[in-house]
Design a protein around this motif. Sequence first.
Motif, PDB file in Angstrom:
ATOM      1  N   ILE A 173       0.849  -1.193   0.000  1.00 24.23           N
ATOM      2  CA  ILE A 173       0.000   0.000   0.000  1.00 24.23           C
ATOM      3  C   ILE A 173       0.882   1.238   0.000  1.00 24.23           C
ATOM      4  N   ARG A 174       0.671   2.114  -0.983  1.00 23.99           N
ATOM      5  CA  ARG A 174       1.471   3.327  -1.111  1.00 23.99           C
ATOM      6  C   ARG A 174       0.864   4.503  -0.344  1.00 23.99           C
ATOM      7  N   HIS A 175      -0.459   4.602  -0.329  1.00 26.31           N
ATOM      8  CA  HIS A 175      -1.091   5.751   0.323  1.00 26.31           C
ATOM      9  C   HIS A 175      -2.525   5.421   0.700  1.00 26.31           C
ATOM     10  N   ILE A 176      -2.957   5.894   1.875  1.00 25.81           N
ATOM     11  CA  ILE A 176      -4.343   5.757   2.313  1.00 25.81           C
ATOM     12  C   ILE A 176      -4.951   7.146   2.357  1.00 25.81           C
ATOM     13  N   GLY A 177      -5.975   7.366   1.550  1.00 22.10           N
ATOM     14  CA  GLY A 177      -6.616   8.666   1.477  1.00 22.10           C
ATOM     15  C   GLY A 177      -7.609   8.857   2.602  1.00 22.10           C
ATOM     16  N   PRO A 178      -8.127  10.064   2.746  1.00 20.33           N
ATOM     17  CA  PRO A 178      -9.103  10.345   3.809  1.00 20.33           C
ATOM     18  C   PRO A 178     -10.440   9.669   3.532  1.00 20.33           C
ATOM     19  N   GLU A 179     -11.199   9.474   4.587  1.00 18.75           N
ATOM     20  CA  GLU A 179     -12.525   8.872   4.437  1.00 18.75           C
ATOM     21  C   GLU A 179     -13.422   9.786   3.616  1.00 18.75           C
ATOM     22  N   ARG A 180     -14.195   9.196   2.733  1.00 15.73           N
ATOM     23  CA  ARG A 180     -15.122   9.954   1.901  1.00 15.73           C
ATOM     24  C   ARG A 180     -16.425   9.177   1.770  1.00 15.73           C
ATOM     25  N   ALA A 181     -17.516   9.777   2.225  1.00 15.97           N
ATOM     26  CA  ALA A 181     -18.847   9.162   2.159  1.00 15.97           C
ATOM     27  C   ALA A 181     -18.854   7.786   2.816  1.00 15.97           C
ATOM     28  N   GLY A 182     -18.135   7.669   3.948  1.00 20.11           N
ATOM     29  CA  GLY A 182     -18.137   6.414   4.689  1.00 20.11           C
ATOM     30  C   GLY A 182     -17.238   5.336   4.125  1.00 20.11           C
ATOM     31  N   LYS A 183     -16.356   5.707   3.182  1.00 22.08           N
ATOM     32  CA  LYS A 183     -15.475   4.715   2.559  1.00 22.08           C
ATOM     33  C   LYS A 183     -14.018   5.138   2.692  1.00 22.08           C
ATOM     34  N   LEU A 184     -13.157   4.130   2.791  1.00 20.58           N
ATOM     35  CA  LEU A 184     -11.720   4.375   2.825  1.00 20.58           C
ATOM     36  C   LEU A 184     -11.114   4.011   1.474  1.00 20.58           C
ATOM     37  N   TRP A 185     -10.089   4.786   1.099  1.00 16.25           N
ATOM     38  CA  TRP A 185      -9.449   4.645  -0.206  1.00 16.25           C
ATOM     39  C   TRP A 185      -7.962   4.381   0.002  1.00 16.25           C
ATOM     40  N   ALA A 186      -7.458   3.367  -0.657  1.00 17.63           N
ATOM     41  CA  ALA A 186      -6.037   3.031  -0.536  1.00 17.63           C
ATOM     42  C   ALA A 186      -5.434   2.838  -1.918  1.00 17.63           C
ATOM     43  N   GLY A 187      -4.331   3.533  -2.158  1.00 18.06           N
ATOM     44  CA  GLY A 187      -3.594   3.334  -3.397  1.00 18.06           C
ATOM     45  C   GLY A 187      -2.554   2.257  -3.206  1.00 18.06           C
ATOM     46  N   THR A 188      -2.576   1.237  -4.042  1.00 21.78           N
ATOM     47  CA  THR A 188      -1.634   0.131  -3.935  1.00 21.78           C
ATOM     48  C   THR A 188      -0.864  -0.023  -5.252  1.00 21.78           C
ATOM     49  N   SER A 189       0.126  -0.893  -5.228  1.00 24.43           N
ATOM     50  CA  SER A 189       0.913  -1.141  -6.435  1.00 24.43           C
ATOM     51  C   SER A 189       0.144  -1.962  -7.465  1.00 24.43           C
ATOM     52  N   MET A 190      -1.025  -2.472  -7.069  1.00 26.45           N
ATOM     53  CA  MET A 190      -1.833  -3.298  -7.979  1.00 26.45           C
ATOM     54  C   MET A 190      -3.199  -2.694  -8.273  1.00 26.45           C
ATOM     55  N   GLY A 191      -3.460  -1.476  -7.792  1.00 23.98           N
ATOM     56  CA  GLY A 191      -4.734  -0.850  -8.091  1.00 23.98           C
ATOM     57  C   GLY A 191      -5.287  -0.033  -6.938  1.00 23.98           C
ATOM     58  N   LEU A 192      -6.529   0.411  -7.108  1.00 23.20           N
ATOM     59  CA  LEU A 192      -7.227   1.205  -6.099  1.00 23.20           C
ATOM     60  C   LEU A 192      -8.115   0.289  -5.260  1.00 23.20           C
ATOM     61  N   LEU A 193      -7.936   0.361  -3.928  1.00 20.64           N
ATOM     62  CA  LEU A 193      -8.710  -0.462  -2.996  1.00 20.64           C
ATOM     63  C   LEU A 193      -9.702   0.437  -2.256  1.00 20.64           C
ATOM     64  N   VAL A 194     -10.994   0.077  -2.296  1.00 22.57           N
ATOM     65  CA  VAL A 194     -12.044   0.864  -1.649  1.00 22.57           C
ATOM     66  C   VAL A 194     -12.920  -0.070  -0.825  1.00 22.57           C
ATOM     67  N   PHE A 195     -13.254   0.355   0.406  1.00 27.26           N
ATOM     68  CA  PHE A 195     -14.123  -0.458   1.256  1.00 27.26           C
ATOM     69  C   PHE A 195     -14.835   0.424   2.263  1.00 27.26           C
TER      70      PHE A 195
END
Length: 217
Positions: A30-52
């Motif tokens: 995981i390269r970066h975890i963005g701020p929460e938006r609309a109840g979801k977390l965003w993570a930038g990884t070396s294999m794509g965008l992870l949202v949950f």
Amino acid sequence: MLENPRQDRGRFLHHHNELKNYPIDKTAYIRHIGPERAGKLWAGTSMGLLVFNADTEVPQQTVFHLYGQEDTAGKSLINSNIHYVCSGSHGVFLATGGGGVSRVSAWDREGFPAGFQSYTRKDGLPSDNILSIAESADGYLWVCSEENITRFDPATGRFRNFDETNQLIRNGLIFEASVLFSRRTGKMKVGYSHGILVFTPEELVHSSFVPPSFLPA
């Protein structure tokens, strides 16, 4: 993920205990975890965008959505190496390592990404290897690549490159993977290989000087 962080004794959740659905085989880096938006977390990884969903009451039932280059048409990123996630007043923008800037352009009924729009060198970026993105108080996005700082207007889709900024940190040095905007001071901070460059976005002026041409006699 930290469970009950406000209590004296929190507990870290991971794929070895409660997060059974976490795609560790694809998102170990995981390269970066963005701020929460609309109840979801965003993570930038070396294999794509992870949202949950960030407010899942049962960690074992957390569903992780991973978006990469091999997804179905309309949801695919042109580059899955996500360096940075910028969530601001104009939406969610991704800094990619080789695919320029990607914007979430469509959403499904549950609030997850359903489409992406990409901006590359063909659209005015100086490089497709983008390190980070930050939004200033006036709504502009400041895009950092290794040798340039670029201002992006989300309303018009236009870029303005400030090549002069590279001269401020000495020729031969490069910017690093972080650009931050402080709302308290109104200044932008960009890390580079020998320090930090600090500037006020409103005071950064693009040079329109054209040197005169001289023809030999």
